[in-house]
Structures are given as structure tokens and as C-alpha cells.
Design a protein around this motif. Structure first.
Motif, PDB file in Angstrom:
ATOM      1  N   GLY A  61     -21.113  64.908  76.915  1.00 21.59           N
ATOM      2  CA  GLY A  61     -21.031  64.259  75.611  1.00 21.59           C
ATOM      3  C   GLY A  61     -19.588  64.050  75.188  1.00 21.59           C
ATOM      4  N   LYS A  62     -19.399  63.738  73.929  1.00 23.52           N
ATOM      5  CA  LYS A  62     -18.053  63.456  73.406  1.00 23.52           C
ATOM      6  C   LYS A  62     -17.432  64.644  72.679  1.00 23.52           C
ATOM      7  CE  LYS A  62     -18.175  58.478  72.915  1.00 23.52           C
ATOM      8  NZ  LYS A  62     -17.933  57.366  71.997  1.00 23.52           N
ATOM      9  N   GLU A  63     -17.910  65.834  72.971  1.00 21.02           N
ATOM     10  CA  GLU A  63     -17.343  67.014  72.321  1.00 21.02           C
ATOM     11  C   GLU A  63     -15.938  67.294  72.857  1.00 21.02           C
ATOM     12  OE1 GLU A  63     -19.025  67.924  69.903  1.00 21.02           O
ATOM     13  OE2 GLU A  63     -20.998  67.188  70.441  1.00 21.02           O
ATOM     14  N   PHE A  64     -15.095  67.807  72.003  1.00 21.44           N
ATOM     15  CA  PHE A  64     -13.791  68.285  72.436  1.00 21.44           C
ATOM     16  C   PHE A  64     -13.956  69.734  72.883  1.00 21.44           C
ATOM     17  CE2 PHE A  64     -12.652  64.650  70.049  1.00 21.44           C
ATOM     18  CZ  PHE A  64     -11.413  64.234  70.496  1.00 21.44           C
ATOM     19  N   ALA A  65     -13.125  70.150  73.790  1.00 20.84           N
ATOM     20  CA  ALA A  65     -13.123  71.537  74.243  1.00 20.84           C
ATOM     21  C   ALA A  65     -11.788  72.164  73.864  1.00 20.84           C
ATOM     22  CB  ALA A  65     -13.320  71.600  75.754  1.00 20.84           C
ATOM     23  N   ILE A  66     -11.809  73.455  73.706  1.00 23.68           N
ATOM     24  CA  ILE A  66     -10.572  74.215  73.545  1.00 23.68           C
ATOM     25  C   ILE A  66     -10.407  75.021  74.826  1.00 23.68           C
ATOM     26  CG2 ILE A  66      -9.335  75.970  72.219  1.00 23.68           C
ATOM     27  CD1 ILE A  66      -9.846  73.411  70.626  1.00 23.68           C
TER      28      ILE A  66
ATOM     29  N   THR B  21      -5.511  74.891  73.643  1.00 24.82           N
ATOM     30  CA  THR B  21      -5.261  73.457  73.572  1.00 24.82           C
ATOM     31  C   THR B  21      -6.586  72.705  73.493  1.00 24.82           C
ATOM     32  OG1 THR B  21      -3.362  73.762  75.059  1.00 24.82           O
ATOM     33  CG2 THR B  21      -4.108  71.510  74.709  1.00 24.82           C
ATOM     34  N   PRO B  22      -6.735  71.760  72.551  1.00 23.42           N
ATOM     35  CA  PRO B  22      -7.924  70.897  72.568  1.00 23.42           C
ATOM     36  C   PRO B  22      -7.765  69.846  73.665  1.00 23.42           C
ATOM     37  CG  PRO B  22      -6.520  70.330  70.707  1.00 23.42           C
ATOM     38  CD  PRO B  22      -5.875  71.493  71.398  1.00 23.42           C
ATOM     39  N   VAL B  23      -8.854  69.577  74.376  1.00 20.81           N
ATOM     40  CA  VAL B  23      -8.825  68.585  75.457  1.00 20.81           C
ATOM     41  C   VAL B  23     -10.126  67.801  75.490  1.00 20.81           C
ATOM     42  CG1 VAL B  23      -7.257  69.914  76.954  1.00 20.81           C
ATOM     43  CG2 VAL B  23      -9.731  70.186  77.206  1.00 20.81           C
TER      44      VAL B  23
ATOM     45  N   ASP C   3     -20.907  72.419  69.873  1.00 22.14           N
ATOM     46  CA  ASP C   3     -21.733  71.242  69.651  1.00 22.14           C
ATOM     47  C   ASP C   3     -21.541  70.777  68.214  1.00 22.14           C
ATOM     48  OD1 ASP C   3     -23.780  69.394  69.298  1.00 22.14           O
ATOM     49  OD2 ASP C   3     -25.288  70.609  70.323  1.00 22.14           O
ATOM     50  N   SER C   4     -20.963  69.597  68.029  1.00 27.57           N
ATOM     51  CA  SER C   4     -20.694  69.110  66.667  1.00 27.57           C
ATOM     52  C   SER C   4     -21.981  68.823  65.894  1.00 27.57           C
ATOM     53  CB  SER C   4     -19.807  67.868  66.702  1.00 27.57           C
ATOM     54  OG  SER C   4     -20.452  66.825  67.393  1.00 27.57           O
ATOM     55  N   ALA C   5     -23.081  68.543  66.591  1.00 24.23           N
ATOM     56  CA  ALA C   5     -24.361  68.309  65.921  1.00 24.23           C
ATOM     57  C   ALA C   5     -24.997  69.611  65.446  1.00 24.23           C
ATOM     58  CB  ALA C   5     -25.325  67.570  66.851  1.00 24.23           C
ATOM     59  N   ASN C   6     -24.623  70.722  66.073  1.00 26.61           N
ATOM     60  CA  ASN C   6     -25.133  72.050  65.715  1.00 26.61           C
ATOM     61  C   ASN C   6     -24.048  73.066  66.038  1.00 26.61           C
ATOM     62  OD1 ASN C   6     -26.369  74.492  65.340  1.00 26.61           O
ATOM     63  ND2 ASN C   6     -27.920  74.209  66.922  1.00 26.61           N
TER      64      ASN C   6
END
Length: 127
Positions: free
Chosen positions: A12-17, A30-32, A67-70
């Protein structure tokens, strides 16, 4: 080790740290943009950046994706990173399409050398 749910979140389009280890300063976060091949967690960076230097010194890293949706659903994956320049320019363009809906990565600097980082999971946690 990645579950179907993990793979869906990574695709998906989630960012990771990502957390790497700096010998001088300790943990560095770092966010990636994130991706997966179904087995490894994959991101992209440039040679010479702090995370690149940290991974060269210590390839053990941790990645957290929420998960930005949850936001109560998250995964944390620890593993060993390997880096390669092969295919890295095409990969950053793929990520630019995924995250920005642009055909090529618009922030490439002159002389920048891109690197794909593949993280082989050794442990995971989730909610």
C-alpha cells in the motif's frame, strides 16, 4: 515470515519508519517509502546518506509500518539489510509512481547514486 496482511500493508501507500544504528549517535529513525517482493521488505536510498552509512556499519535494522486506515494495526519487522545499486534507479521511479503518481522520481540530485535496500526479516511483531 511476512504474512498476507503484512504484504498488503507493504504494497500500500503507507510510510515506514526505519531504525538504523549510528555508532556515534545511537538509534536513527527515518521515514521512507516502502515496498516488498513478498519475502523481503524493500526501500530505496542514496549512497552517502546517513541511513546508507549506518547500514554499511551495521546491517541490522527495524522497520515499523502503521496502517493509516486503522492506526491500531501496525507491524514491526527486524532483519538484516543488503544493498545493491542494480535496478535502484528503476525502483525509485516505481516508488515515485506509487507514492506521487509521477513517472520518475522528481527529487533526484545531480550525480546521485541510488541504492535498493532489501531487509530479510528475522523477527516480526504486530497488533
Amino acid at each position: 515470515m511476512l504474512t498476507e496482511s503484512d504484504i498488503a500493508l507493504l504494497k500500500g501507500k503507507e510510510f515506514a519508519i526505519i531504525g538504523t544504528n549510528s555508532q556515534e549517535k545511537g538509534p536513527q529513525l527515518t521515514p521512507v517509502w516502502i515496498d516488498t517482493d513478498g519475502t523481503n521488505v524493500i526501500f530505496n536510498t542514496s549512497k552517502g546518506r546517513v541511513k546508507h552509512r549506518n547500514i554499511l556499519a551495521d546491517p541490522n535494522i527495524t522497520i515499523c509500518i502503521v496502517d493509516s486506515a486503522n492506526p491500531y494495526h501496525w507491524i514491526s519487522i527486524s532483519g538484516v539489510a543488503e544493498m545493491t545499486e542494480e535496478g535502484a534507479d528503476a525502483h525509485i521511479d516505481f516508488l515515485a509512481k506509487k507514492y506521487l503518481d509521477q513517472e520518475s522520481y522528481p527529487y533526484r540530485g545531480p550525480g546521485e547514486v541510488r541504492v535498493i535496500v532489501k531487509v530479510r526479516p528475522t523477527s516480526r511483531a504486530s497488533s
